[in-house]
Motif scaffolding. Structure first.
Motif, mmCIF file in Angstrom:
data_model
loop_
_atom_site.group_PDB
_atom_site.id
_atom_site.type_symbol
_atom_site.label_atom_id
_atom_site.label_comp_id
_atom_site.label_asym_id
_atom_site.label_seq_id
_atom_site.Cartn_x
_atom_site.Cartn_y
_atom_site.Cartn_z
ATOM 1 N N ALA A 12 0.835 -1.203 0.000
ATOM 2 C CA ALA A 12 0.000 0.000 0.000
ATOM 3 C C ALA A 12 0.870 1.254 0.000
ATOM 4 N N LYS A 13 1.901 1.255 0.820
ATOM 5 C CA LYS A 13 2.835 2.395 0.862
ATOM 6 C C LYS A 13 3.490 2.600 -0.491
ATOM 7 N N ASP A 14 3.937 1.524 -1.113
ATOM 8 C CA ASP A 14 4.598 1.613 -2.417
ATOM 9 C C ASP A 14 3.674 2.223 -3.474
ATOM 10 N N VAL A 15 2.405 1.830 -3.477
ATOM 11 C CA VAL A 15 1.455 2.363 -4.457
ATOM 12 C C VAL A 15 1.184 3.843 -4.189
ATOM 13 N N ILE A 16 1.070 4.219 -2.938
ATOM 14 C CA ILE A 16 0.866 5.631 -2.587
ATOM 15 C C ILE A 16 2.025 6.469 -3.110
ATOM 16 N N ALA A 45 -5.063 5.064 -2.233
ATOM 17 C CA ALA A 45 -4.215 5.143 -3.432
ATOM 18 C C ALA A 45 -4.973 4.919 -4.740
ATOM 19 N N GLY A 46 -6.290 4.876 -4.703
ATOM 20 C CA GLY A 46 -7.052 4.785 -5.941
ATOM 21 C C GLY A 46 -7.457 3.387 -6.364
ATOM 22 N N GLY A 47 -7.089 2.382 -5.611
ATOM 23 C CA GLY A 47 -7.541 1.024 -5.906
ATOM 24 C C GLY A 47 -6.592 0.230 -6.776
ATOM 25 N N ILE A 48 -6.921 -1.024 -6.924
ATOM 26 C CA ILE A 48 -6.131 -1.973 -7.700
ATOM 27 C C ILE A 48 -6.680 -1.993 -9.115
ATOM 28 N N LYS A 49 -5.801 -1.790 -10.080
ATOM 29 C CA LYS A 49 -6.217 -1.647 -11.480
ATOM 30 C C LYS A 49 -6.240 -2.974 -12.239
ATOM 31 N N VAL A 50 -5.988 -4.083 -11.565
ATOM 32 C CA VAL A 50 -5.928 -5.400 -12.198
ATOM 33 C C VAL A 50 -7.333 -5.985 -12.295
ATOM 34 N N ILE A 51 -7.665 -6.552 -13.453
ATOM 35 C CA ILE A 51 -8.969 -7.199 -13.651
ATOM 36 C C ILE A 51 -8.730 -8.611 -14.145
ATOM 37 N N PRO A 52 -9.287 -9.619 -13.517
ATOM 38 C CA PRO A 52 -10.026 -9.567 -12.257
ATOM 39 C C PRO A 52 -9.072 -9.302 -11.092
ATOM 40 N N ILE A 53 -9.577 -8.667 -10.066
ATOM 41 C CA ILE A 53 -8.751 -8.217 -8.949
ATOM 42 C C ILE A 53 -8.027 -9.374 -8.245
ATOM 43 N N ASP A 54 -8.640 -10.554 -8.195
ATOM 44 C CA ASP A 54 -8.019 -11.696 -7.514
ATOM 45 C C ASP A 54 -6.758 -12.192 -8.205
ATOM 46 N N VAL A 91 -9.791 -9.204 -1.040
ATOM 47 C CA VAL A 91 -9.469 -7.841 -1.458
ATOM 48 C C VAL A 91 -10.618 -7.287 -2.284
ATOM 49 N N LYS A 92 -10.817 -5.987 -2.175
ATOM 50 C CA LYS A 92 -11.803 -5.298 -3.001
ATOM 51 C C LYS A 92 -11.388 -3.836 -3.111
ATOM 52 N N ASN A 93 -11.922 -3.168 -4.092
ATOM 53 C CA ASN A 93 -11.741 -1.732 -4.233
ATOM 54 C C ASN A 93 -12.950 -1.029 -3.633
ATOM 55 N N LYS A 96 -11.983 5.116 -2.227
ATOM 56 C CA LYS A 96 -10.681 5.790 -2.264
ATOM 57 C C LYS A 96 -9.516 4.860 -2.571
ATOM 58 N N GLY A 97 -9.705 3.557 -2.399
ATOM 59 C CA GLY A 97 -8.575 2.670 -2.614
ATOM 60 C C GLY A 97 -8.903 1.224 -2.342
ATOM 61 N N ALA A 98 -7.853 0.447 -2.162
ATOM 62 C CA ALA A 98 -7.987 -0.986 -1.930
ATOM 63 C C ALA A 98 -8.260 -1.285 -0.455
ATOM 64 N N VAL A 99 -8.994 -2.368 -0.219
ATOM 65 C CA VAL A 99 -9.255 -2.826 1.141
ATOM 66 C C VAL A 99 -8.958 -4.325 1.176
ATOM 67 N N PHE A 100 -8.003 -4.702 2.013
ATOM 68 C CA PHE A 100 -7.672 -6.102 2.250
ATOM 69 C C PHE A 100 -8.316 -6.511 3.559
ATOM 70 N N THR A 101 -8.992 -7.649 3.553
ATOM 71 C CA THR A 101 -9.649 -8.164 4.747
ATOM 72 C C THR A 101 -9.036 -9.511 5.091
ATOM 73 N N ILE A 102 -8.532 -9.614 6.303
ATOM 74 C CA ILE A 102 -8.003 -10.876 6.817
ATOM 75 C C ILE A 102 -8.963 -11.347 7.886
ATOM 76 N N ILE A 103 -9.449 -12.591 7.723
ATOM 77 C CA ILE A 103 -10.389 -13.179 8.675
ATOM 78 C C ILE A 103 -9.790 -14.452 9.209
ATOM 79 N N PHE A 104 -9.749 -14.590 10.530
ATOM 80 C CA PHE A 104 -9.267 -15.837 11.134
ATOM 81 C C PHE A 104 -9.928 -16.087 12.456
#
Length: 104
Positions: A12-16, A45-54, A91-93, A96-104
């Motif tokens: 995330a820092k690198d993309v910013i 940072a505006g989100g992930i531009k890769v399609i499909p995001i996964d 992950v989803k956009n 404002k940007g990308a959101v990573f969700t970790i569930i455990f």
């Protein structure tokens, strides 16, 4: 698990920095929901531009040059979380940007 979380934050820092985002922000939020522990990592940072995001979780996929990054990639990050810690990484956009969700 700490290395996996750190990798998401460093990405995330690198993309910013790469996109020249003024007032770049990374938010880390932790909480419990229905007995699941959740970590949300988001940026502006505006989100992930890769399609499909996964696709970002595929082995050998990178948007960085070989000399950049800490080296484990999002494929290994997902493996660490899901196989070694019985968790789930999503992950989803959002606005404002990308959101990573970790569930455990």
């Amino acid at each position: 698990m700490a290395q996996a979380v750190l990798n998401i934050i460093v990405n995330a820092k690198d993309v910013i920095v790469q996109r020249g985002i003024r007032n770049g922000k990374i938010h880390v939020k932790t909480f419990t929901e229905n007995s699941n522990k959740i970590i949300l990592i988001s940026d502006n940072a505006g989100g992930i531009k890769v399609i499909p995001i996964d696709k970002i979780f595929e082995p050998y996929f990178s948007t960085k040059h070989a000399k950049s990054g800490i080296g484990i990639g999002l494929y290994m990050t997902k493996t660490i979380i899901e196989k070694n810690n019985n968790g789930k990484l999503e992950v989803k956009n959002e606005d404002k940007g990308a959101v990573f969700t970790i569930i455990f």
